[in-house]
Enzyme design. Sequence first.
Site, short mmCIF file in Angstrom:
data_model
loop_
_atom_site.label_atom_id
_atom_site.label_comp_id
_atom_site.label_asym_id
_atom_site.label_seq_id
_atom_site.Cartn_x
_atom_site.Cartn_y
_atom_site.Cartn_z
N GLU A 183 -6.78 -0.10 1.47
CA GLU A 183 -7.32 -0.87 3.06
C GLU A 183 -6.49 -1.84 3.12
O GLU A 183 -6.16 -3.20 2.17
CB GLU A 183 -8.53 -1.66 1.97
CG GLU A 183 -8.99 -2.21 3.03
CD GLU A 183 -9.17 -3.87 3.78
OE1 GLU A 183 -8.99 -3.55 4.34
OE2 GLU A 183 -11.06 -4.79 2.68
N CYS A 186 -8.70 -9.50 6.56
CA CYS A 186 -8.01 -7.81 7.65
C CYS A 186 -8.87 -8.13 8.49
O CYS A 186 -8.08 -7.81 9.18
CB CYS A 186 -8.67 -7.41 6.18
SG CYS A 186 -7.69 -7.25 4.29
N GLY A 191 1.16 -1.01 -0.21
CA GLY A 191 -0.04 -0.15 -0.12
C GLY A 191 0.37 1.57 0.14
O GLY A 191 0.26 2.24 -0.52
C1 UN1 Z 1 -11.45 -8.15 3.82
O1 UN1 Z 1 -10.49 -9.05 4.77
O2 UN1 Z 1 -10.54 -8.06 2.96
O3 UN1 Z 1 -15.90 -7.74 7.17
C2 UN1 Z 1 -12.42 -8.05 3.92
C3 UN1 Z 1 -15.19 -8.98 6.69
C4 UN1 Z 1 -15.92 -9.12 5.72
C5 UN1 Z 1 -14.80 -8.89 4.43
C6 UN1 Z 1 -13.48 -8.52 4.67
N1 UN1 Z 1 -17.33 -9.13 5.05
O4 UN1 Z 1 -14.68 -9.72 7.38
#
Ligand code: UN1
Length: 515
Positions: A267, A301, A250
């Site tokens: 992100e 994430c 990033g």
């Molecule tokens: C991600 O890990 O990049 O909130 C997205 C969540 C999922 C999206 C994750 N709806 O765990």
Amino acid sequence: MDLKEMRPRLKSELGISEVNSGVYSNDWIDNPKGRKINLYSPIDGEFIAGVNGGSKEEYEVMVKNMEENYEKWIKLTSPQRGELIRLIGLELRKNKEKLGRIVSLETGKTVVEGEGEIQEMIDIADFAVGLSRQLYGYEIASERYNHRMYEQWLPLGIVGVITSFNFPSSVWSWNSFIAAVVGNVVVWKPSSKAPLTAISVMNIITRVIKEHHYPEIFSLIAGGGGEVGNLMTSDNRIKLISFTGSVDGGRKVSEAVAKRFGKVILELGGNNASIISDRADINVALKGVAFGALATAGQRCTTTRRIIVQESIYDEFIKKLVNVYSKVKIGNPLEEGVLVGPLIDESAVNNFMKAIEQARHEGGRVLFGGEKLSIKGYEKGFYVKPAIITMPEVSPVSCQETFAPILYVFKYKTIHDAIKIHNAVPQGLSSSIFTTDLREEELFLSPWGSDCGLANVNTATAGAEIGGAFGGEKETGGGRESGSDAWKSYARRQTVTINWGRDIPLSQGIKFDIK
Ligand code: UN1
């Protein structure tokens, strides 16, 4: 489900061949000349298919095509654009199961999570359709007589979306469906670890586009080793880059795009924690932590990577959590009852092992797991036993995001200590508190509480809905995508002043009388 039997069936149903074109530019390009990628399923290590990535020349043609397609697309009204997304949503509904399986085969997600990925696309399609009639701007009270001021939101042009393997299509759709109703066209670079899902999705949605004679607003270019990514980030014609990936990745994207004053949505890494208060409903907390830490084998994430537990319930909670972990079924994610599948590849397993080693050096005590696993019949798959590690204090290993199921446990005395530990990491994506105490909950949500983009009470750090804006602070990059008014990131704001009088009064009371 037998993988041997599933592979050919899935491939034929989704239009995947032994070797696939990884470039869609108005149509699939035969034999693209870029980097070749071979895909092996993390479930059993067996070959799935090959993908030919795009070259610089093919990229050039694609961007030119997209410039032309953009000119056609902006001639449609936003609700007309929404209609295409509605049709795409309907087609995704019909193909949810099949697409879900390719997600599982390629990334190792469980059946429900693979289908959930496609459900997330369907949900954001619905959201985008509604949004296509709600792209509101404000009207502003003008200080000048017979003047009207308002702001309007215009499309940017070509938007580039670079996605990660862990959500190989839904994060693309968060960006792309919203960007599309605003009036943009999209170039997609999927992760080189998961381009087959992207190809299958493109096969389905571009069929809808052709059938209904819409402009080709979505294109795809697979690549590896940063070549395609670099072309996109340094290209002035790509007005916005939405990047999902590591903090290091990033930072490079952000620098390259900033040099040319482009826009970014970042992100990046998360290092999400749950605070477990002595006033928590323990069963709710256990379930929330288990889902948050173990879903997608710790490769979201939003994965819960740390828990901060009040000292009076610490021993009891950890004991219960170890018990929960010991019952969780790990293995082929297509088998019923399995909750934790494999990691994406060998390097992910190595990073898992390295982090555990480092945690031990930093005084961590491994209470559960932390080993490689060999699953019978799937010996070439990339399985690990999720780890629970108690840590004496916040140290370097728990400040980094290891994309694997490692849960670091901290102990706290007061809620203020808990929040301090919570905020002591460089990332700021998701957070949660488990408590039934109103004061603790409100403290957590106050300006001196959680410093993250997502704050949850009595639910997991993972599993956000599409209706809210998704993204985080600090090293997570500050971007927002998906719901709420995140659509504004895909638009340029224009402040409009209209004088409909017979004179021209000036702002700030300035007189400029010409004779
Ligand atoms: C991600 O890990 O990049 O909130 C997205 C969540 C999922 C999206 C994750 N709806 O765990």
